[in-house]
Design a protein around this motif. Structure first.
Motif, PDB file in Angstrom:
ATOM      1  N   LEU A   1       0.825  -1.211   0.000  1.00 54.11           N
ATOM      2  CA  LEU A   1       0.000   0.000   0.000  1.00 54.11           C
ATOM      3  C   LEU A   1       0.860   1.263   0.000  1.00 54.11           C
ATOM      4  O   LEU A   1       0.342   2.381   0.008  1.00 54.11           O
ATOM      5  CB  LEU A   1      -0.926   0.007   1.222  1.00 54.11           C
TER       6      LEU A   1
ATOM      7  N   TYR B   1       0.181   4.373  -1.986  1.00 56.81           N
ATOM      8  CA  TYR B   1      -1.059   5.135  -1.767  1.00 56.81           C
ATOM      9  C   TYR B   1      -0.949   6.125  -0.608  1.00 56.81           C
ATOM     10  O   TYR B   1      -1.924   6.767  -0.261  1.00 56.81           O
ATOM     11  CB  TYR B   1      -2.233   4.181  -1.536  1.00 56.81           C
TER      12      TYR B   1
ATOM     13  N   TYR C   1      -1.459  10.525  -6.135  1.00 65.42           N
ATOM     14  CA  TYR C   1      -2.293   9.526  -6.829  1.00 65.42           C
ATOM     15  C   TYR C   1      -3.274  10.228  -7.772  1.00 65.42           C
ATOM     16  O   TYR C   1      -3.427   9.843  -8.929  1.00 65.42           O
ATOM     17  CB  TYR C   1      -3.050   8.657  -5.813  1.00 65.42           C
TER      18      TYR C   1
ATOM     19  N   ALA D   1     -12.570  -0.431  -2.144  1.00 63.88           N
ATOM     20  CA  ALA D   1     -11.239   0.125  -2.427  1.00 63.88           C
ATOM     21  C   ALA D   1     -11.403   1.428  -3.224  1.00 63.88           C
ATOM     22  O   ALA D   1     -10.833   1.609  -4.293  1.00 63.88           O
ATOM     23  CB  ALA D   1     -10.360  -0.893  -3.169  1.00 63.88           C
TER      24      ALA D   1
ATOM     25  N   GLY E   1     -10.420   4.425  -2.775  1.00 59.84           N
ATOM     26  CA  GLY E   1      -9.294   5.354  -2.898  1.00 59.84           C
ATOM     27  C   GLY E   1      -9.699   6.783  -2.591  1.00 59.84           C
ATOM     28  O   GLY E   1     -10.354   7.069  -1.574  1.00 59.84           O
TER      29      GLY E   1
ATOM     30  N   VAL F   1     -15.364   2.374   0.686  1.00 57.99           N
ATOM     31  CA  VAL F   1     -14.524   1.724   1.706  1.00 57.99           C
ATOM     32  C   VAL F   1     -13.094   1.631   1.199  1.00 57.99           C
ATOM     33  O   VAL F   1     -12.863   1.219   0.059  1.00 57.99           O
ATOM     34  CB  VAL F   1     -15.039   0.286   1.995  1.00 57.99           C
ATOM     35  N   ASP F   2     -12.148   2.009   2.047  1.00 57.01           N
ATOM     36  CA  ASP F   2     -10.735   1.853   1.668  1.00 57.01           C
ATOM     37  C   ASP F   2      -9.891   1.593   2.918  1.00 57.01           C
ATOM     38  O   ASP F   2     -10.214   2.064   4.008  1.00 57.01           O
ATOM     39  CB  ASP F   2     -10.207   3.087   0.918  1.00 57.01           C
ATOM     40  N   ILE F   3      -8.804   0.862   2.693  1.00 56.62           N
ATOM     41  CA  ILE F   3      -7.924   0.491   3.810  1.00 56.62           C
ATOM     42  C   ILE F   3      -6.876   1.577   4.090  1.00 56.62           C
ATOM     43  O   ILE F   3      -6.282   1.600   5.169  1.00 56.62           O
ATOM     44  CB  ILE F   3      -7.236  -0.861   3.476  1.00 56.62           C
TER      45      ILE F   3
ATOM     46  N   MET G   1      -5.742   7.949   1.572  1.00 59.60           N
ATOM     47  CA  MET G   1      -6.605   8.037   0.378  1.00 59.60           C
ATOM     48  C   MET G   1      -7.980   8.567   0.803  1.00 59.60           C
ATOM     49  O   MET G   1      -8.556   9.439   0.145  1.00 59.60           O
ATOM     50  CB  MET G   1      -6.743   6.663  -0.287  1.00 59.60           C
TER      51      MET G   1
ATOM     52  N   ALA H   1     -11.702   0.753   6.292  1.00 60.60           N
ATOM     53  CA  ALA H   1     -11.754  -0.675   6.656  1.00 60.60           C
ATOM     54  C   ALA H   1     -11.040  -1.508   5.604  1.00 60.60           C
ATOM     55  O   ALA H   1     -10.849  -1.077   4.465  1.00 60.60           O
ATOM     56  CB  ALA H   1     -13.205  -1.142   6.750  1.00 60.60           C
ATOM     57  N   ASP H   2     -10.661  -2.698   6.037  1.00 58.69           N
ATOM     58  CA  ASP H   2     -10.159  -3.715   5.117  1.00 58.69           C
ATOM     59  C   ASP H   2     -11.384  -4.446   4.584  1.00 58.69           C
ATOM     60  O   ASP H   2     -12.145  -5.030   5.361  1.00 58.69           O
ATOM     61  CB  ASP H   2      -9.241  -4.673   5.886  1.00 58.69           C
ATOM     62  N   ILE H   3     -11.579  -4.409   3.282  1.00 62.75           N
ATOM     63  CA  ILE H   3     -12.806  -4.970   2.706  1.00 62.75           C
ATOM     64  C   ILE H   3     -12.925  -6.474   2.991  1.00 62.75           C
ATOM     65  O   ILE H   3     -14.021  -7.037   2.980  1.00 62.75           O
ATOM     66  CB  ILE H   3     -12.884  -4.670   1.183  1.00 62.75           C
TER      67      ILE H   3
ATOM     68  N   SER I   1      -8.329  -2.375  -8.754  1.00 59.78           N
ATOM     69  CA  SER I   1      -8.180  -2.758  -7.341  1.00 59.78           C
ATOM     70  C   SER I   1      -8.377  -4.267  -7.154  1.00 59.78           C
ATOM     71  O   SER I   1      -7.823  -4.856  -6.223  1.00 59.78           O
ATOM     72  CB  SER I   1      -9.209  -2.025  -6.476  1.00 59.78           C
TER      73      SER I   1
ATOM     74  N   HIS J   1      -5.407  -6.296  -6.455  1.00 59.37           N
ATOM     75  CA  HIS J   1      -4.643  -6.119  -5.219  1.00 59.37           C
ATOM     76  C   HIS J   1      -4.795  -7.310  -4.275  1.00 59.37           C
ATOM     77  O   HIS J   1      -4.114  -7.385  -3.255  1.00 59.37           O
ATOM     78  CB  HIS J   1      -5.087  -4.844  -4.496  1.00 59.37           C
ATOM     79  N   PHE J   2      -5.720  -8.204  -4.585  1.00 57.68           N
ATOM     80  CA  PHE J   2      -5.926  -9.369  -3.717  1.00 57.68           C
ATOM     81  C   PHE J   2      -5.095 -10.498  -4.311  1.00 57.68           C
ATOM     82  O   PHE J   2      -5.460 -11.128  -5.299  1.00 57.68           O
ATOM     83  CB  PHE J   2      -7.435  -9.673  -3.619  1.00 57.68           C
TER      84      PHE J   2
HETATM   85  C1  LIG Z   1      -5.319   1.567  -7.586  1.00 57.04           C
HETATM   86  S1  LIG Z   1      -6.135   2.213  -6.177  1.00 57.04           S
HETATM   87  C2  LIG Z   1      -7.765   2.421  -6.833  1.00 57.04           C
HETATM   88  C3  LIG Z   1      -8.561   3.429  -6.081  1.00 57.04           C
HETATM   89  C4  LIG Z   1      -9.912   3.780  -6.705  1.00 57.04           C
HETATM   90  N1  LIG Z   1     -10.770   2.628  -6.803  1.00 57.04           N
HETATM   91  C5  LIG Z   1      -9.721   4.374  -8.092  1.00 57.04           C
HETATM   92  O1  LIG Z   1     -10.229   3.782  -9.049  1.00 57.04           O
HETATM   93  O2  LIG Z   1      -9.066   5.401  -8.194  1.00 57.04           O
HETATM   94  C6  LIG Z   1      -6.285   0.775  -5.144  1.00 57.04           C
HETATM   95  C7  LIG Z   1      -6.938   1.043  -3.804  1.00 57.04           C
HETATM   96  O3  LIG Z   1      -7.180  -0.209  -3.158  1.00 57.04           O
HETATM   97  C8  LIG Z   1      -7.114   0.014  -1.764  1.00 57.04           C
HETATM   98  N2  LIG Z   1      -7.039  -1.298  -1.106  1.00 57.04           N
HETATM   99  C9  LIG Z   1      -6.086  -2.248  -1.281  1.00 57.04           C
HETATM  100  N3  LIG Z   1      -6.354  -3.315  -0.507  1.00 57.04           N
HETATM  101  C10 LIG Z   1      -7.524  -3.056   0.145  1.00 57.04           C
HETATM  102  C11 LIG Z   1      -8.315  -3.770   1.086  1.00 57.04           C
HETATM  103  N4  LIG Z   1      -7.959  -4.995   1.510  1.00 57.04           N
HETATM  104  N5  LIG Z   1      -9.453  -3.196   1.565  1.00 57.04           N
HETATM  105  C12 LIG Z   1      -9.820  -1.944   1.153  1.00 57.04           C
HETATM  106  N6  LIG Z   1      -9.090  -1.214   0.276  1.00 57.04           N
HETATM  107  C13 LIG Z   1      -7.968  -1.758  -0.230  1.00 57.04           C
HETATM  108  C14 LIG Z   1      -5.872   0.897  -1.652  1.00 57.04           C
HETATM  109  O4  LIG Z   1      -5.800   1.548  -0.422  1.00 57.04           O
HETATM  110  C15 LIG Z   1      -6.086   1.847  -2.832  1.00 57.04           C
HETATM  111  O5  LIG Z   1      -6.787   3.004  -2.434  1.00 57.04           O
END
Ligand SMILES: C[S@@+](CC[C@H](N)C(=O)[O-])C[C@H]1O[C@@H](n2cnc3c(N)ncnc32)[C@H](O)[C@@H]1O
Length: 255
Positions: A7, A10, A16, A45, A47, A65-67, A71, A91-93, A111, A114-115
């Motif tokens: 992360l 971010y 960003y 997520a 952002g 929701v974002d971790i 952001m 929160a963590d989704i 996003s 990211h998993f």
């Molecule tokens: C590439 S950014 C995209 C942000 C937004 N969706 C956009 O389109 O601009 C990825 C986002 O995923 C979030 N993220 C990553 N893992 C996450 C999780 N487990 N729970 C919530 N948010 C998460 C990051 O904090 C970041 O803000």
């Protein structure tokens, strides 16, 4: 799976936003679906609210929701400056819970990638399933794993853009990337050259990893987590999905 904070990139949310504009076709794709499904809508997520805010402006009930707190702080600042109401949640989704069902749940900005491992993908999908209305739709995009592209240009330094960071420094970034075929993970190493005074430049490194999904793997992952993949487009313009398409743009329902 990885031994660094994925992360890291971010933490400077102002940067960003400088590097990531909202494309008109992307906005139209999600707006049209929102129009079809109605609200409430959950942005996973979210952002800095790149898409959350434009959708909320159209009058939908939005939860974002974002971790990453940095952001969300920028998202909150932007929405209050524009007098737009969004329920921002830190929160963590993967273990997020709210007593509300949504007509549409989406995640964008890649996003979904990211998993990185099956466990976190399934935790994220479980959250979506639990909060999606029976008739609701779940939509997201993920980059198409075109192997010829993923295996090309490995470890070659490329330009990643320039911006002004949150402390007012000039930053110029480059990256090198590689693809781990077994893990289906693309690894990036960014080099940021940072200065206010060009005679006093410092350099920082930043790692980043994203997971790729193959089309049939994605369909199975969704199926075994309670979703039917109804449509897959090759881009936000609704072009048919093909081997060389840039994206897999997915629309799913509960099965
Ligand atoms: C590439 S950014 C995209 C942000 C937004 N969706 C956009 O389109 O601009 C990825 C986002 O995923 C979030 N993220 C990553 N893992 C996450 C999780 N487990 N729970 C919530 N948010 C998460 C990051 O904090 C970041 O803000």
């Amino acid at each position: 799976m990885i031994d660094f904070d994925n992360l890291e990139g971010y933490r400077d949310a102002v940067a960003y936003d400088q590097l990531n504009n909202l494309d008109g076709l992307e906005e139209k794709f999600f707006s049209d679906l929102a129009h079809q499904s109605g609200g409430p809508i959950l942005d996973i997520a979210c952002g800095t609210g790149r898409l959350t805010i434009p959708l909320a402006k159209q009058g939908y009930d939005l939860t974002g929701v974002d971790i990453t707190i940095e952001m969300l702080e920028v998202a909150k600042r932007k929405s209050s400056a524009q007098d737009v109401s969004v329920n921002w949640i830190h929160a963590d989704i993967r273990n997020f819970e709210i007593k509300k069902k949504y007509k549409m749940i989406y995640t964008t900005g890649n996003s979904f990638q990211h998993f990185l491992d099956r466990e976190s993908q399934e935790e994220m999908l479980r959250t979506v399933h639990k909060h999606l209305d029976q008739e609701g739709l779940f939509t997201f995009e993920t980059r198409n794993p075109v192997l010829s592209l993923l295996s090309a240009d490995e470890d070659i330094e490329k330009d990643a853009g320039s911006y002004v960071d949150k402390d007012g420094n000039q930053v110029s970034s480059t990256y090198r990337r590689s693809y781990d075929h077994k893990k289906q993970i693309e690894l990036y190493l960014f080099t940021n050259r940072i200065w206010k005074d060009p005679t006093n430049m410092i350099e920082t490194k930043e790692h980043f990893a994203i997971r790729y999904f193959f089309p049939q793997e994605l369909e199975s992952l969704l199926y075994y987590n309670g979703f039917i993949l109804e449509k897959m487009y090759g881009n936000f313009d609704l072009s048919p999905f093909q081997a060389e398409s840039p994206l897999m743009v997915c629309i799913c329902r509960k099965r």
